[in-house]
Design a protein around this motif. Structure first.
Motif, PDB file in Angstrom:
ATOM      1  N   LEU A  48       0.834  -1.207   0.000  1.00  0.00           N
ATOM      2  CA  LEU A  48       0.000   0.000   0.000  1.00  0.00           C
ATOM      3  C   LEU A  48       0.868   1.257   0.000  1.00  0.00           C
ATOM      4  O   LEU A  48       0.566   2.228  -0.698  1.00  0.00           O
ATOM      5  N   ASP A  54      -0.783   5.578  -6.494  1.00  0.00           N
ATOM      6  CA  ASP A  54      -1.910   5.128  -7.325  1.00  0.00           C
ATOM      7  C   ASP A  54      -3.254   5.476  -6.693  1.00  0.00           C
ATOM      8  O   ASP A  54      -4.288   5.425  -7.367  1.00  0.00           O
ATOM      9  N   PHE A  55      -3.225   5.762  -5.408  1.00  0.00           N
ATOM     10  CA  PHE A  55      -4.491   5.982  -4.713  1.00  0.00           C
ATOM     11  C   PHE A  55      -4.986   7.410  -4.934  1.00  0.00           C
ATOM     12  O   PHE A  55      -4.237   8.373  -4.768  1.00  0.00           O
ATOM     13  N   THR A  59     -11.618   8.152  -3.309  1.00  0.00           N
ATOM     14  CA  THR A  59     -12.063   6.815  -3.699  1.00  0.00           C
ATOM     15  C   THR A  59     -12.056   5.913  -2.468  1.00  0.00           C
ATOM     16  O   THR A  59     -11.597   6.309  -1.395  1.00  0.00           O
ATOM     17  N   TRP A  64      -9.799  -0.833  -1.809  1.00  0.00           N
ATOM     18  CA  TRP A  64      -8.472  -1.002  -2.412  1.00  0.00           C
ATOM     19  C   TRP A  64      -7.570  -1.818  -1.480  1.00  0.00           C
ATOM     20  O   TRP A  64      -6.881  -2.754  -1.891  1.00  0.00           O
ATOM     21  N   SER A  67      -8.437  -5.433  -1.427  1.00  0.00           N
ATOM     22  CA  SER A  67      -8.022  -6.156  -2.642  1.00  0.00           C
ATOM     23  C   SER A  67      -6.528  -6.460  -2.592  1.00  0.00           C
ATOM     24  O   SER A  67      -6.090  -7.542  -3.001  1.00  0.00           O
TER      25      SER A  67
END
Lengths: 178, 559
Positions: A48, A54-55, A59, A64, A67
């Motif tokens: 993470l 990427d986050f 959202t 995320w 996953s």
């Protein structure tokens, strides 16, 4: 954290921080082993952090994170020697399926709400014990030493409290549903 | 699921969340869950509840990282008791980078050496990479890499005449094999047992609660909290039942066990690999294990004089006059030096106010607190602590700093210093508390330092701000701890360097506060700190990072 790790924003770290208990629970359910859960959780956090760029704020962070946890769990099970795994593959599948169907965000919200009321109904000494165990981060061994009891005796008391809470929650949710 | 299975499942669930399962218990759990949908539902409900309770309270809120990378100056040695000079590898010159208190990946943060940056969340610990043997004389050879047992198992407390310079006080050791060709090393297993091993020796560290002495001499002290610690020899297993014992394994793998205090269970594995011969030993018993014949033979004569010494206790902190003058010049309003115990009062050398008062509610001859150049605390079953004779008025209206040196006996969960609104009220009411914490929660490393700021003090746990360091703390080592409450943030410094910080919104207010040292609250005797506290100072201003660094350097430079 390698030198090319993206700079973590306070908001990201806060999200990651708040996600820790739920990620831990997610992994513990599927691994059935505390040490392995710690190990995989650490790997999830690394991924993470490395993919923080990427986050997108706004959202669903937990979706995320779960996953990523699911992927790291699979990777762990793949590389771990079979003897080290507590649960066989078919059992993990059953647990995963049941967990996903029973505990979605809606039911968790209701559970959380019911839990708040049920904690208030505990006798004060039981409530204090739960607070010390969970809020003040006191281990059962340290609680035992403080209270002049064995760690096992404290653990048994906490278990009974958890059972009371589970029964209370079930009653509360049934009443709400009815 | 029948009644017996349900009872078994409930017991396993309890053990799983409160401490973990053995391999047999894990197997039983898997069997029960595989056989019953109802069992799986109960299992999920139970862990979900545990998760909700942890989520509700277990994750301290509002703690954010120190932004970006924080450059620190080269850190000289921390001060270890017992010898004039020692240092910790992680205290070498580093560029520190801390993500945040609660990110579990930091459990295994690795502090680079020689100016390299910290590498967080790798399989390395903050101890040095011990996989490289130095000069082939003394080495630490880890187990094969996969699977990865990444949790630290023990911390080096003392290393004497050890060839490998990476094995120093403070080094965290993972499961693996420790080879000693010379010298003596003393470890504290993170489960609480202490072990001194003398070369020539080979010690396999299995976990935080056990190991195997393959060769050499060892002395173990296992306190109550570590009861059940297992030290194996090639042919025998020593299960500790709260005791001190010695173990000698010779070149042929023969073992001799002696009980110095308490009792233990000695088990000999049979040739069919399943049968055991067991024997309970008591104080003064000495047994030689005859593996070939499956016999325990009593040994007469004097104890083995070659056994290593297990060093416990606290040496004085060396503090020069320049340190004292600097603390006073920097504006301390309270400064206790704990020099002598002629009376029950501790003079405040910064002002006539805030004299310390030693409270010892045990028998008159008991020594729960002694002033021997520092305050030395022993664990007791009665309250014993040091407290201000009058409150600090409106301490939390503005900025302030609390500074002290501590030398813990072990890494058990303990309260060192607290700021409390009154001396008789709610048990959990603190404005501040400094603690050495264990790893009850996955977010804590054993030996982490916790600083809590909570205003208003009380049971509203969610209102508090916790700063929790990585697992820095080392037994039998003097360590410098400072917390600074500024108007917009709180900061925690360890050995002269900023380690954690969090923004503060509000959390100011009037009120009068007492300083309490040595346990959580006056009553009951909870979370008693065992070890030394020295040079305790309170300032009604926020010390700068430069000032804190200077204070640390002034002591370290004297070693």
């Amino acid at each position: 954290m390698s030198s090319d790790t993206p700079e973590l924003t306070p908001a990201f770290v806060l999200l990651l921080t708040e996600a820790q208990p739920r990620l831990f629970g997610f992994l513990l359910k599927r691994l059935g082993d505390l040490d392995q859960t710690h190990e995989v959780l650490q790997e999830v956090n690394v991924v993470l952090c490395n993919k923080a760029g990427d986050f997108e704020e706004g959202t669903d962070f937990m979706a995320w994170a779960f996953s990523v946890a699911r992927f790291q769990l699979l990777a762990f099970r793949k590389r771990a020697i079979r003897d080290r795994l507590v649960f066989p593959d078919d059992l993990v599948s059953k647990i995963d399926e049941l967990d996903s169907s029973v505990f979605n965000s809606s039911t968790e919200q209701k559970l959380r709400s019911a839990l708040g009321g049920c904690i208030q109904k505990l006798p004060s000494e039981h409530r204090d014990l739960v607070i010390r165990r969970y809020a003040e981060s006191v281990s059962v061994a340290a609680l035992g030493a403080d209270l002049g009891k064995s760690a096992n005796a404290i653990s048994i008391t906490l278990h009974r409290i958890r059972q009371q809470l589970l029964q209370c929650i079930e009653r509360q949710l049934s009443a709400d549903a009815g | 699921m029948n009644k017996n299975d349900r009872a078994a499942l409930q017991n396993l669930l309890r053990q799983l969340v409160d401490g973990g399962l053995t391999s047999d218990e894990s197997e039983k759990l898997a069997s029960l869950l595989s056989a019953s949908d109802q069992a799986r539902r109960e299992y999920l409900n139970y862990i979900q509840l545990h998760t909700e309770l942890t989520d509700r309270w277990g994750a301290p809120s509002g703690v954010v990282p120190i932004a970006g990378r924080v450059e620190t100056k080269s850190q000289p040695a921390p001060v270890r008791a017992g010898s004039g000079h020692s240092w910790r590898p992680w205290a070498a010159s580093v560029t520190t980078f801390f993500i945040g208190v609660l990110v579990a990946s930091l459990w295994h943060a690795n502090f680079g050496r020689d100016g390299s940056e910290i590498v967080a969340a790798t399989s390395k610990s903050q101890s040095p990479d011990l996989s490289v043997a130095s000069s082939g004389i003394t080495s630490f050879v880890p187990k094969p890499p996969a699977p990865q047992p990444i949790s630290d198992a023990a911390v080096v407390v003392r290393a004497e005449d050890i060839a490998d310079a990476t094995l120093v006080a403070g080094s965290r050791l993972k499961p693996g094999v420790l080879n000693l060709d010379r010298g003596t090393i003393q470890l504290e297993f993170l489960g609480g047992a202490m072990l001194a091993v003398k070369a020539p020796a080979r010690l396999q560290i299995d976990s935080r609660n056990g190991g195997t002495l393959l060769l050499g001499r060892a002395i173990a002290h296992v306190p109550e909290r570590a009861r059940g610690f297992v030290l194996n020899a090639p042919s025998v297993s020593v299960v500790d039942l709260d005791t001190d014992f010695s173990l000698h394994v010779n070149e042929q793998g023969e073992a001799e066990v002696g009980v110095l205090r308490g009792e233990l269970e000695l088990s000999l594995q049979g040739k069919d690999d399943s049968a055991f011969v067991s024997r309970r030993l008591n104080t003064s018993d000495r047994i030689r294990v005859d593996e070939a014949r499956g016999l325990f033979t009593e040994v007469a004569g004097e104890a083995d004089q070659l056994m290593p010494k297990l060093v416990r206790g606290t040496s004085p902190l060396k503090v020069g006059q320049d340190y004292v003058e600097t603390v006073l010049e920097d504006g301390a309003v309270l400064y206790w030096r704990f020099e002598t115990m002629q009376t029950d009062e501790i003079p405040n050398i910064a002002s006539p106010d805030f004299t310390g008062r030693v409270v010892n509610e045990g028998p008159p001859e008991s020594r729960g607190v002694e002033l021997v150049g520092h305050a030395q605390f022993q664990g007791c079953d009665f309250p014993r602590y040091i407290v201000t004779d009058r409150p600090l008025v409106d301490l939390n209206l503005g900025e302030y700093s609390i500074e002290f040196w501590m030398n813990p006996n072990d890494l058990r969960h303990a309260s060192c210093v607290g700021i409390v609104p009154d001396l008789e009220g709610d048990d959990l009411a603190h404005l501040n508390v400094f603690e050495v914490v264990d790893d009850t929660f996955p977010i804590y490393q054993p030996g982490a330092i916790r600083f809590l700021h909570r205003n208003p003090p009380g049971k509203f746990i969610q209102q508090g701000l916790n700063l929790i360091s990585p697992g820095f703390c080392t037994p039998s080592t003097w360590q410098h701890v400072v917390a600074v409450k500024r108007m917009d943030r709180i900061e925690l410094y360890f050995d002269g360097a900023l380690v954690k910080s969090a923004p503060l919104k509000g959390h100011h207010g009037d009120g009068s506060y007492h300083l309490i040292v040595g346990q959580l609250k006056p009553m009951p005797p909870w979370r008693q700190f065992g070890g030394g506290i020295d040079e305790l100072a309170v300032y009604r201003r926020g010390l700068t990072s430069e000032e804190i660094r200077r204070h640390y350097d002034l002591v370290v430079d004297s070693y």
